[in-house]
Structure formats: structure tokens, C-alpha cells
Scaffold this active site. Structure first.
Site, PDB file in Angstrom:
ATOM      1  N   ASP A  98       0.861  -1.184   0.000  1.00 23.66           N
ATOM      2  CA  ASP A  98       0.000   0.000   0.000  1.00 23.66           C
ATOM      3  C   ASP A  98       0.891   1.226   0.000  1.00 23.66           C
ATOM      4  OD1 ASP A  98      -0.048   1.059   3.068  1.00 23.66           O
ATOM      5  OD2 ASP A  98      -0.137  -1.135   3.070  1.00 23.66           O
ATOM      6  N   ASP A 133      -9.295   3.086   6.458  1.00 27.34           N
ATOM      7  CA  ASP A 133      -8.138   3.032   7.350  1.00 27.34           C
ATOM      8  C   ASP A 133      -8.501   3.804   8.614  1.00 27.34           C
ATOM      9  OD1 ASP A 133      -5.744   3.392   8.696  1.00 27.34           O
ATOM     10  OD2 ASP A 133      -4.680   4.302   7.010  1.00 27.34           O
ATOM     11  N   GLU A 183      -7.382   4.137  12.603  1.00 24.96           N
ATOM     12  CA  GLU A 183      -6.292   3.769  13.497  1.00 24.96           C
ATOM     13  C   GLU A 183      -5.960   4.948  14.409  1.00 24.96           C
ATOM     14  OE1 GLU A 183      -2.281   4.289  11.611  1.00 24.96           O
ATOM     15  OE2 GLU A 183      -3.407   3.790   9.775  1.00 24.96           O
TER      16      GLU A 183
END
Length: 235
Positions: free
Chosen positions: A33, A121, A123
């Protein structure tokens, strides 16, 4: 993606760059990624070594990756199955607003067998409080808001990227997304992805290192190439 992990998970920091991928009964397909940090990628030289790539498209409702087109289209043109990801900032705006922003700036999905559903994503907060100032229930609601908006518009559920530590800390280890969203686990130290968040019995993607011989973060897909194609075809 995952740039906040080493500072929050010291074991991962010591192991960053080490690929603890071990042999498994299920094939593990190589991938990476990337984000704007990698700039223009020489896909002709990278493509022979990977089967898939996820590319950062957006963050919050205020940022787009200036290199996204080169990374997203270049990988596709070199035969790599590609997808886009969104870096969530729950303190910035609602989940649905960020899903819409993501879709509007490259995060959409097409059932062409070569495009993966857009990934969320979520986090550690790089700008402040670890959980963006949200309670467990508020964080779960925010994620549902994003997931449902994306699924309603794109007819595919987004994979969710996170760490088990963050997920436990910030959602109370909520298990409800496992029935809908593929898991993309980040763990730089434990073999086989380590302990997974509640509900998920296996990972679909595993980010096992923050650097390596290829650009960006190093990943694997948990399955055969035909299964990767199925995800890119059926969502």
C-alpha cells in the site's frame, strides 16, 4: 497507512521492516500500500512482484493524494489489481460525509475484476487524542455511518484496516462489522497477523511491515489469486 503504529505499539517499532510471514495452508499473495509519500511509482518495475496494491486517496474531508492518479491508474495499466483507501478522521466530520468525499475523489468501486472495494483506514490519531475524542459507542456509530454510506452507494462493503490494540481501545472490541467488512489487520511483530479483533476469524489482508524491498508498506492477501479476483468482481 500504518505510520502511527510504531509510536503506539513499541513491539511493532522494533520489528518494522521485518517480514514474519510464515508458510500457511492458505496461499499468501504479495501486495503493497502506498500514499503520497512514495510519489510517482515505477509500476513497470514493481508490478511483476505484487498481485495487488491499495493507494491512499483521501483523508477526512480536506485532503487528496496529489499522486493518486499516477499510482492508481499506473498500477492498473501494469496489470495489478488495485484499490483505494481513506484515512479516517472521525473528529473532522461524519462517517457518511467522509465516505462521500472518498467516493468523489477516487474511492469508488467497479465490478471489473481488477478494482478492489475502497478500504477504510481507521487507526491511531496522528493529530491528537488516540480515539479522536469519541466514546466506544460513538466510534462504532461513526464507523457504521461510513460503512453504510459506502455500501449503499457502491454496493460493496469496504475492508476495514486497523490494529487489534486500537480496535479494542477505541471501539471496545466491537464485533459487529465482521459479518460485512473484510478485515485488513496491521501487525508488524506477530506471525500470522497476531490476535484479531472480535468477530473476525481470519484476516483478508495483513500488513506485516512498514517497509521492505518494494515501495510503501508490505502486505499479503489471505487466499488464492482467484479469491482476490472474486473480491474485485463481487465486492
Amino acid at each position: 497507512m500504518g505510520s502511527t503504529i510504531p509510536s503506539h505499539e513499541p513491539v511493532a517499532q522494533r520489528s518494522a521492516g521485518v517480514a514474519p510471514v510464515s508458510a500457511a495452508a492458505t496461499p499468501q499473495l504479495p501486495g503493497i500500500d502506498v500514499s503520497a509519500y512514495q510519489g510517482n511509482v515505477n509500476w513497470a518495475s514493481v508490478a511483476p512482484y505484487i498481485d495487488f496494491v491499495y493507494i491512499k486517496a483521501t483523508e477526512g474531508t480536506y485532503y487528496t493524494n496529489a499522486y493518486f492518479a499516477q499510482q492508481y491508474n499506473g498500477s492498473y495499466n501494469n496489470g495489478v489489481i488495485r484499490g483505494a483507501y481513506h484515512f479516517a478522521i472521525p473528529s473532522n466530520s461524519s462517517g457518511s460525509a467522509q465516505a462521500d468525499y472518498f467516493i468523489g475523489h477516487g474511492g469508488g468501486w467497479s465490478a471489473d475484476g481488477r478494482t478492489l472495494p475502497g478500504a477504510l483506514d481507521i487507526e491511531y490519531n496522528p493529530y491528537g487524542a488516540e480515539c479522536f475524542g469519541l466514546s466506544h459507542s460513538a466510534m462504532v456509530s461513526w464507523i457504521w455511518n461510513f460503512v453504510n454510506e459506502y455500501a449503499a452507494r457502491e454496493h460493496a462493503y469496504p475492508p476495514i484496516y486497523s490494529t487489534t490494540d486500537w480496535w479494542t481501545t477505541c471501539t471496545g472490541n466491537y464485533s459487529g462489522f465482521a459479518a460485512y467488512d473484510p478485515l485488513w489487520i496491521a501487525n508488524f511483530s506477530a506471525s500470522g497477523g497476531g490476535p484479531l479483533p472480535a468477530g473476525w476469524g481470519y484476516y483478508t489482508f495483513w500488513q506485516y511491515a512498514s517497509s521492505g524491498s518494494l515501495p510503501g508498506d508490505q502486505d499479503v492477501f489471505n487466499g488464492a489469486y482467484t479469491r482476490l479476483q472474486a473480491l474485485a468482481t463481487n465486492g
